[in-house]
Design an enzyme around this catalytic site. Structure first.
Site, PDB file in Angstrom:
ATOM      1  N   ASP A 219      23.736  56.713  26.511  1.00  0.00           N
ATOM      2  CA  ASP A 219      23.706  57.653  27.616  1.00  0.00           C
ATOM      3  C   ASP A 219      24.226  56.924  28.917  1.00  0.00           C
ATOM      4  O   ASP A 219      23.456  57.138  29.901  1.00  0.00           O
ATOM      5  CB  ASP A 219      22.067  58.031  27.790  1.00  0.00           C
ATOM      6  CG  ASP A 219      21.329  58.489  26.801  1.00  0.00           C
ATOM      7  OD1 ASP A 219      22.167  59.250  25.708  1.00  0.00           O
ATOM      8  OD2 ASP A 219      20.299  58.253  26.350  1.00  0.00           O
TER       9      ASP A 219
ATOM     10  N   GLU B  18      22.157  69.520  25.934  1.00  0.00           N
ATOM     11  CA  GLU B  18      21.496  68.489  26.964  1.00  0.00           C
ATOM     12  C   GLU B  18      22.645  67.634  27.522  1.00  0.00           C
ATOM     13  O   GLU B  18      23.729  67.729  27.366  1.00  0.00           O
ATOM     14  CB  GLU B  18      20.665  67.544  26.126  1.00  0.00           C
ATOM     15  CG  GLU B  18      21.308  66.757  24.929  1.00  0.00           C
ATOM     16  CD  GLU B  18      20.296  65.850  24.168  1.00  0.00           C
ATOM     17  OE1 GLU B  18      19.094  66.177  24.097  1.00  0.00           O
ATOM     18  OE2 GLU B  18      20.720  64.826  23.345  1.00  0.00           O
TER      19      GLU B  18
END
Length: 486
Positions: free
Chosen positions: A51, A229
């Protein structure tokens, strides 16, 4: 006989005519060639960092944060170059709580500089309910976020007290927005994407909350989950492009994209259009699987957009992919199509990132392979057909070779004075045919030309739409044999 002159021929005749006239004055004129200069990075940038978020600040530093596989802390690095982040010292700026809120699953931090202060958005669960994931914010007023104190500003006031994460922020036409992923009551998905204006401070939203998209397409729901997401934004050409991640976090993970006009009401769902297919996905040829949860930054010279993302270099995972620690941070250049949309290509192989060979005298055209034959064309699709890694020459001795991006192990080589992309067979002939001396461009010292090692004086050159190996005896030929690395 058709008297019409083909467009390519007409343009070539125009170049010849201009060269002939200006040669009288000792000059060679070629059309102006505009390109974002090539960038070169080596992947992976950071192992076991998922991420990833890289922010280039006005102080000349890049700031890098990412999810650590222990899910217990927020880390931060800084360097004056993107590649420098790979070896930069890493600081822990915050650790999870030992009990209660913010005590588990510390995920997906992003660092932003807003109104003179640093903010980190991140998601966290509770020690007594690790899946009660919510978005939180830290604040630091120090000029250097590696120093000073990080103050917890608490939870963002998203509309429902449900699973929510991956908050990001961006500004369009002076308005700052917050975007995030959340499970909405009454919708049977893991998470959808939402957008709202930022409130009176960076840890609040205000006004209308807009649902941007729900994962319904096949590529958004693979692996038994329905996921949208990791939203993040890049802007160009009067449009806002919001990329997001979809499907399970294994090899199914991929990027999708929503598009809106920068002048539209971004809080109106109809302003956004969802792409029918993923824009970035696993690639077995390059050995990259599950690319996703990206961010964007810019190159050191400010001229190239850079895609930042994580993936794994293997497909098969034993057990829960969230417990597999080996997602790596990677970077590569974003290219822009003629219609103004971004083209992310494919996740490139580990090692040095590729470039494109842009024609010097036909600056809308690039060297590409088509059915393994070298060609020069505009609007190349897929992008990877026109990307090559400039690597140490197979023949050594200060030479370079041009390795195909989507066919690793295949190289641009000459055969019968024609350029082909073929697999390295290990022979001395192949090594020689696929090795070149990188020279200053024959038509411009700021560009490049590639001279054959086994046929000195002959260069990679386009002739019409084909790419050959020939001499360059005149101004047109020298321009044909000159390329801009992009």
């Amino acid at each position: 006989m058709n008297s019409a002159v083909p467009r390519w021929t007409a343009r070539r005749l125009a170049v010849v005519a201009v060269a002939a006239v200006t040669a009288l004055a000792g000059l060679v004129v070629t059309p102006a060639a505009q390109a974002a200069p090539a960038v070169q990075y080596t992947n992976p940038l950071a192992n076991q960092r998922a991420d990833p978020h890289i922010f280039k600040h006005t102080d000349g530093y890049y700031y890098f944060t990412a999810t650590a596989p222990e899910y217990d802390r927020i880390i931060l690095r800084r360097a004056t170059t993107i590649q420098g982040l790979a070896s930069a010292s890493e600081s822990v700026i915050w650790r999870k709580h030992s009990s209660g809120e913010m005590g588990a699953h510390i995920w997906a931090p992003e660092i932003h500089f807003i109104n003179g202060k640093w903010y980190v958005y991140f998601a966290a669960g509770r020690t007594d309910d690790i899946w009660r994931i919510r978005p939180y914010v830290l604040e630091n007023s120090s000029a250097n976020p590696l120093t000073g104190t990080w103050t917890e500003r608490g939870k963002v006031n998203v509309p429902w007290d449900t699973f929510s994460l991956d908050m990001s922020t961006f500004v369009v036409n002076g308005t700052r927005y917050l975007t995030w992923a959340q499970a909405e009551p009454g919708i049977s998905t893991n998470s959808n994407l939402y957008l709202a204006r930022m409130g009176a401070n960076p840890w609040s939203v205000t006004g209308t909350v807009t649902r941007l998209t729900v994962p319904t397409l096949a590529w958004e729901t693979r692996g038994g989950v329905k996921v949208a997401e990791g939203p993040t934004v890049i802007q160009r050409n009067g449009r806002v492009f919001l990329t997001y991640s979809a499907s399970a976090t294994d090899a199914n993970y991929c990027l999708g994209m929503l598009t809106a006009s920068a002048s539209a009401d971004l809080l109106n769902p109809s302003s956004w259009t969802k792409g029918a297919n993923p824009v970035f996905a696993s690639n077995a040829a390059t050995g990259q699987y599950g690319p996703g949860h990206n961010s964007f930054t810019v190159s050191e010279d400010g001229q190239s957009d850079i895609l930042v993302y994580h993936d794994r270099n293997y497909r098969d995972i034993s057990g829960d992919p969230l417990r597999d620690p080996n997602r790596r941070t990677r970077v590569q250049k974003v290219y822009w199509n003629a219609d103004g949309t971004p083209d992310f290509g494919i996740p490139v192989a580990d090692g040095v990132t590729p470039v494109r060979l842009k024609s010097y005298n036909y600056p809308d055209r690039f060297v590409r392979h088509w059915e393994y034959r070298g060609r020069v064309e505009a609007n190349v699709a897929p992008l990877a057909d026109s990307q090559f890694r400039v690597v140490t020459g197979l023949n050594g001795s200060g030479t370079v070779s041009l390795e195909s991006t989507n066919f690793p192990g295949y190289y641009l080589r000459h055969r019968n004075h024609e350029m082909w992309v073929e697999r390295n067979d290990g022979s001395a002939v192949f090594r020689a045919d696929a090795s070149f001396h990188r020279r200053a461009g024959l038509a411009s010292g700021s560009a490049v030309s590639f001279e054959s090692t086994n046929f000195p004086g002959e260069y990679i050159r386009h002739n019409g739409t084909t790419v050959n190996l020939t001499t360059a005896p005149d101004a047109v030929a020298r321009a044909d044999a000159t390329f801009i690395l992009e």
